[in-house]
Each structure stands twice: as C-alpha cells, then as structure tokens.
Design an enzyme around this catalytic site. Structure first.
Site, short mmCIF file in Angstrom:
data_model
loop_
_atom_site.label_atom_id
_atom_site.label_comp_id
_atom_site.label_asym_id
_atom_site.label_seq_id
_atom_site.Cartn_x
_atom_site.Cartn_y
_atom_site.Cartn_z
NE ARG A 80 -2.53 0.95 3.57
CZ ARG A 80 -3.24 0.66 4.65
NH1 ARG A 80 -4.52 0.30 4.52
NH2 ARG A 80 -2.72 0.71 5.86
CE LYS A 182 -2.33 4.87 7.06
NZ LYS A 182 -3.65 4.92 7.69
CD GLU A 218 -11.88 6.04 4.32
OE1 GLU A 218 -11.34 5.28 5.13
OE2 GLU A 218 -11.31 6.41 3.28
N1 PLP Z 1 -9.38 4.45 6.43
C1 PLP Z 1 -8.52 5.39 6.81
C2 PLP Z 1 -8.76 6.78 6.36
C3 PLP Z 1 -7.41 5.06 7.61
O1 PLP Z 1 -6.54 5.98 7.99
C4 PLP Z 1 -7.24 3.72 8.01
C5 PLP Z 1 -6.10 3.33 8.82
O2 PLP Z 1 -5.09 2.95 8.37
C6 PLP Z 1 -8.16 2.75 7.57
C7 PLP Z 1 -9.23 3.16 6.79
C8 PLP Z 1 -8.02 1.31 7.94
O3 PLP Z 1 -6.93 0.70 7.28
P1 PLP Z 1 -6.19 -0.54 7.92
O4 PLP Z 1 -7.22 -1.52 8.24
O5 PLP Z 1 -5.23 -0.99 6.85
O6 PLP Z 1 -5.48 -0.03 9.11
C1 COI Z 2 -4.30 3.21 11.51
O1 COI Z 2 -5.31 2.60 11.81
O2 COI Z 2 -3.18 2.70 11.57
C2 COI Z 2 -4.33 4.59 11.06
O3 COI Z 2 -3.46 4.97 10.36
C3 COI Z 2 -5.38 5.47 11.54
C4 COI Z 2 -4.79 6.67 12.12
C5 COI Z 2 -5.05 7.91 11.45
C6 COI Z 2 -4.45 6.68 13.53
#
Ligand code: PLP
Ligand code: COI
Length: 337
Positions: A80, A182, A218
């Site tokens: 990612r 991200k 989201e």
């Molecule tokens: N959506 C956003 C905007 C996020 O910052 C995160 C965190 O990383 C997620 C979703 C969930 O992603 P993940 O499950 O890979 O942590």
């Molecule tokens: C995560 O879940 O790791 C994220 O990056 C969310 C965050 C903005 C704390």
C-alpha cells in the site's frame, strides 16, 4: 526506557527508544540505520512541508499469550505504501527492505510491546520528500522513518462502542484525489470536520461521497461496515476510500468463517439507520461498534444501541488470528523472531 503504565494506555505518543531512518539521494535508497528516537533536521524548503509530499502507514506488533511477537499482514502495508509512492511521485521501497527494517527495529524496541491484553506496539512508517524545491515538483531527496509507540484503544471507549455523525458539508477526499492512499494531506483535511463533530460530542465523522453526498465513504480513520439480514456490506473501493487491510480481513473472515454474504457496494446513508449492526475497522480502531449514527441533528440508534453479536464474533475472530490464538488458514499471522 521510561516507565510505562501498561494498565492505562491510550492512543498517545509514548515513543519507543529507537527509530529507523533511511535516505534516498542521487537516485537510490541507502541501507538505513537504527538510531535513538529524536528530532530530525529538515530544510524549510523541503517539499513535504511546502506541498505535502508525504505518506504514512499504520501497523501493530502484538505480544501473544505465550510471549511471542507477532504482526498482521505486514507485506500488505509495504504494497500500500508503494501504491501511494506512485500516486505522489515518490521512489518506492523494496518490500523486503521495508519488512526487514520494521522487524529489525521491532527487535530493538521489543520491551515496548505491551503485555498480552494490555495493548499493542503501534508502528508508524513515514516516507516524505525531504529535498528542496521552490516550484511544485517532486523532491529529489526522500526520507523514510519508522517510529513506534505502545498504544491502547484508538477510541477511548474501545469495544463499548462509539457515536458518529454523518456530515454532508465536509469531504475527506474526492473521486480521483488521494483518498485511496495514505497521503498525509488527507488527514490534514479531516482535522476541522473532526473538531466540529467533537464539539457536538460525537467520536468521529462519517464522510459521504464528494460528488452526490449520498453514499457512505468511510470514517476519518477507519473503514465502514453495516450488517443487515446476514449480508455484510462495506463501501466499494473507488479511489477515494482507503483500502484497509482490516477491511479486507473482515470481509474474508465474515464469508469464510461466518457464512455471511459479503458485499462491496454503494451504501446510501439512509440504509444505515435501519441496519442490524454497524461498525468500523482499522489497525488503530481494530473493530469498533457504532452505536448511533446522527445526521442533521437527528440521532439514529442502531439495533438496541449496544455492540452487536456478530460484531463481537468478528472482533474475537480477528483478534484471535492476530494473536495466534485461532487458526489462520489465510497466512496473515506473521511471527517476528
Ligand atoms: N481508512 C482510513 C482513512 C485510515 O486511515 C485507516 C487506517 O489505516 C483505515 C481506513 C483502515 O486501514 P487498515 O485496516 O489498513 O489499518
Ligand atoms: C491506523 O489505523 O493505523 C491509522 O493509520 C489510523 C490513524 C489515522 C491513527
């Protein structure tokens, strides 16, 4: 090492002693090194602080009940990050370099991993344009840093659940923007809407699509799920939603272990008000029940206003796999030795 109160961890910075730093100069990444956690020198004209050319990742290290150190699908974070590098014109990192750097740092910082059941060690890789530029151009030098911090639940209430507000007056990311990676700027854009809902005592914002304000996108820091009549739905990825690794894991587990019907689709916000259960997912948020969803001042209670039974079972299954306590036929559990 500062004394850490393992019984009262929140989601706050409490830096582990060591960090990892690597530089990209003259067209190549150096090997990087582990150093003491500290401030970093940066040019005022660095592209990251002028034009936001930066990405981050979020991962966790877990202490299993029998004392092992584990991670969860870390190679997916490397992939990612590299997707984000392409979108923001930054040099990619070899997946193995990313993984080996995280692992080496984790071993150095292992006493910062909370005991099983008390929390996790949050891992934050960041990659940004540190080279100087005056015009809007990609930097010619980059910095990759990993730092770590022991954490507890992202939302203070943890699995007790949260109350969210749908906003149609602020957007997080438009179609064809940078919501699917991200990028640090996505989070800057979410600070003000977050402040607005917090003033009304909601825990977070639920964003709608920027084009029609009709479909759920989201939560500002986690993906969104709803359950209705055995169907588990989450918004379809279309470039504006972050492809969460937890999101993908929950869709898989729901189908393979619980015989739920997974759907990635457009979800109209009005559907949510009559859902059986609603929750959000993320590395930091894990799987957090959503108890009420408000819209334009009207509060809608989901089900009986308590964390749902399926939500609980999905949470237990996910945590079980992450901690090596439940069978993992997906190859997600990743032991670090
Ligand atoms: N959506 C956003 C905007 C996020 O910052 C995160 C965190 O990383 C997620 C979703 C969930 O992603 P993940 O499950 O890979 O942590
Ligand atoms: C995560 O879940 O790791 C994220 O990056 C969310 C965050 C903005 C704390």
């Amino acid at each position: 090492m500062n004394k850490i109160d393992w019984d009262n961890l929140g989601f706050e910075i409490n830096p582990a002693d060591k960090m990892f730093i690597a530089h990209y100069r003259e067209g190549r990444w150096d090997d990087g090194k582990i150093v003491d956690y500290s401030t970093i020198p940066i040019y005022p004209s660095a592209v990251v602080i002028n034009y936001g050319q930066g990405l981050f990742e979020g991962m966790k290290a877990y202490r299993t009940e029998d004392g092992r150190i584990a991670m969860f699908r870390p190679r997916d974070n490397a992939k990612r990050l590299n997707n984000g590098c392409r979108r923001l014109c930054m040099p990619e990192l070899a997946e193995d370099f990313f993984l080996e750097s995280v692992k080496a740092l984790l071993i150095e910082n292992k006493e910062f991993i909370p005991p099983c059941g008390k929390g996790d060690l949050y891992i934050r890789p960041i990659l940004f344009g540190s080279g100087q530029m005056l015009g809007v151009n990609p930097a010619d030098e980059y910095t990759f840093i990993i730092f770590m911090s022991p954490v507890g639940p992202y939302f203070k209430s943890g699995f007790s659940g949260i109350n969210l507000e749908i906003r149609d007056d602020y957007h997080r990311a438009p179609q064809f923007g940078t919501g699917g990676v991200k990028a640090i700027g996505n989070y800057a854009a979410s600070l003000y809407p977050r402040r607005v809902v917090k003033e009304n005592e909601y825990d977070e914002v639920i964003y709608l699509d920027a084009k029609t304000c009709t479909y759920i996108e989201e939560v500002g820091s986690a993906n969104f799920f709803m359950l209705k009549n055995g169907v588990i739905s989450t918004p379809m990825l279309g470039g504006s939603i972050l492809p969460g690794i937890t999101r993908d894991s929950v869709l898989t587990v729901a189908q393979k272990r619980f015989d739920l019907i997974p759907q990635e689709r457009d979800i109209r916000y009005v559907e949510v008000f009559s859902a059986d259960e609603v929750f959000c997912t993320g590395t930091a948020a894990v799987l957090t029940p959503i108890l009420t969803v408000s819209y334009r001042g009207k509060r809608h209670t989901i089900g009986d206003g308590k964390p749902g039974g399926v939500t609980r079972r999905l949470y237990d299954e996910l945590k079980g796999i992450q901690l090596g306590a439940r069978p993992d036929d997906f190859g997600w559990f990743y032991e670090v030795k």
